[in-house]
Design a protein around this motif. Structure first.
Motif, PDB file in Angstrom:
ATOM      1  N   MET A  66       0.844  -1.181   0.000  1.00 27.34           N
ATOM      2  CA  MET A  66       0.000   0.000   0.000  1.00 27.34           C
ATOM      3  C   MET A  66       0.890   1.245   0.000  1.00 27.34           C
ATOM      4  O   MET A  66       1.852   1.331   0.751  1.00 27.34           O
ATOM      5  N   LYS A  67       0.561   2.184  -0.818  1.00 25.47           N
ATOM      6  CA  LYS A  67       1.359   3.408  -0.935  1.00 25.47           C
ATOM      7  C   LYS A  67       1.232   4.270   0.317  1.00 25.47           C
ATOM      8  O   LYS A  67       0.139   4.499   0.818  1.00 25.47           O
ATOM      9  N   GLN A  68       2.403   4.750   0.781  1.00 23.29           N
ATOM     10  CA  GLN A  68       2.446   5.690   1.894  1.00 23.29           C
ATOM     11  C   GLN A  68       3.224   6.919   1.433  1.00 23.29           C
ATOM     12  O   GLN A  68       4.185   6.812   0.664  1.00 23.29           O
ATOM     13  N   ILE A  69       2.831   8.070   1.916  1.00 24.79           N
ATOM     14  CA  ILE A  69       3.488   9.332   1.608  1.00 24.79           C
ATOM     15  C   ILE A  69       4.589   9.584   2.627  1.00 24.79           C
ATOM     16  O   ILE A  69       4.381   9.407   3.829  1.00 24.79           O
ATOM     17  N   ILE A  70       5.742  10.029   2.149  1.00 19.52           N
ATOM     18  CA  ILE A  70       6.846  10.420   3.022  1.00 19.52           C
ATOM     19  C   ILE A  70       6.974  11.931   2.946  1.00 19.52           C
ATOM     20  O   ILE A  70       7.018  12.507   1.864  1.00 19.52           O
ATOM     21  N   SER A  71       7.058  12.559   4.112  1.00 15.45           N
ATOM     22  CA  SER A  71       7.188  14.010   4.175  1.00 15.45           C
ATOM     23  C   SER A  71       8.050  14.374   5.378  1.00 15.45           C
ATOM     24  O   SER A  71       7.919  13.778   6.444  1.00 15.45           O
ATOM     25  N   THR A  72       8.935  15.338   5.174  1.00 17.16           N
ATOM     26  CA  THR A  72       9.781  15.813   6.259  1.00 17.16           C
ATOM     27  C   THR A  72       9.998  17.318   6.136  1.00 17.16           C
ATOM     28  O   THR A  72      10.074  17.843   5.022  1.00 17.16           O
ATOM     29  N   ASP A  73      10.116  17.968   7.266  1.00 22.11           N
ATOM     30  CA  ASP A  73      10.434  19.398   7.286  1.00 22.11           C
ATOM     31  C   ASP A  73      11.922  19.642   7.052  1.00 22.11           C
ATOM     32  O   ASP A  73      12.340  20.790   6.916  1.00 22.11           O
ATOM     33  N   ASP A  74      12.724  18.574   7.012  1.00 19.80           N
ATOM     34  CA  ASP A  74      14.163  18.703   6.805  1.00 19.80           C
ATOM     35  C   ASP A  74      14.547  18.803   5.327  1.00 19.80           C
ATOM     36  O   ASP A  74      15.725  18.880   4.990  1.00 19.80           O
ATOM     37  N   ALA A  75      13.551  18.785   4.462  1.00 17.74           N
ATOM     38  CA  ALA A  75      13.744  18.980   3.020  1.00 17.74           C
ATOM     39  C   ALA A  75      12.684  19.975   2.555  1.00 17.74           C
ATOM     40  O   ALA A  75      11.681  20.179   3.241  1.00 17.74           O
ATOM     41  N   PRO A  76      12.907  20.604   1.388  1.00 15.97           N
ATOM     42  CA  PRO A  76      11.911  21.585   0.931  1.00 15.97           C
ATOM     43  C   PRO A  76      10.551  20.937   0.671  1.00 15.97           C
ATOM     44  O   PRO A  76      10.475  19.787   0.229  1.00 15.97           O
ATOM     45  N   ALA A  77       9.526  21.683   0.975  1.00 15.72           N
ATOM     46  CA  ALA A  77       8.167  21.211   0.726  1.00 15.72           C
ATOM     47  C   ALA A  77       7.938  21.070  -0.776  1.00 15.72           C
ATOM     48  O   ALA A  77       8.569  21.755  -1.587  1.00 15.72           O
ATOM     49  N   ALA A  78       7.040  20.181  -1.134  1.00 16.50           N
ATOM     50  CA  ALA A  78       6.663  20.022  -2.536  1.00 16.50           C
ATOM     51  C   ALA A  78       6.085  21.344  -3.052  1.00 16.50           C
ATOM     52  O   ALA A  78       5.374  22.044  -2.333  1.00 16.50           O
TER      53      ALA A  78
END
Length: 127
Positions: A1-13
């Protein structure tokens, strides 16, 4: 199942995409521009510094999922000028000095936002 990865340590999309996705076995990053995590574009920086910022972003995204640069199986590099390949490669090799991943590097007409390059990666999710 697809999960989204997001971090504040890299630029936002900056569009309709995620920083990365995973299915639990592979991590696929979106193309990373030389943007700081605050969103500053380093388009006037050297190709070496732009490469470093792109790879720092990938590293931060992988770390958010518990992976590292040694987990990277493949990268794809989009250069706005293939004549900068040697300088790019010097900076790139600092991140992959042992057992480097497979890689494609191609010249494209333009890179988004006027950057010199964009890099995307496919990595193994740490189990």
């Amino acid at each position: 199942m697809k999960q989204i990865i997001s971090t504040d340590d890299a630029p936002a999309a900056i569009g309709a995409y995620s920083q990365a996705t995973t299915d639990g076995s592979l991590i696929l990053t979106s193309g990373q521009l030389p943007l700081t995590r605050e969103g500053e574009l380093l388009d006037d920086a050297s190709i070496e510094d732009q490469t470093k910022q792109c790879l720092d972003n990938i590293q931060a995204i992988l770390q958010a999922e518990g992976a590292s640069m040694s987990s990277v199986l493949k990268t794809t590099v989009f250069l706005d000028n293939i004549n900068t390949f040697e300088e790019f490669n010097q900076s790139y090799s600092d991140y992959f000095d042992e057992n480097p991943p497979a890689r494609s590097a191609i010249e494209v007409g333009e890179v988004p936002k006027g950057a010199a390059l964009e890099i995307e990666a496919i990595a193994v999710a740490e189990q």
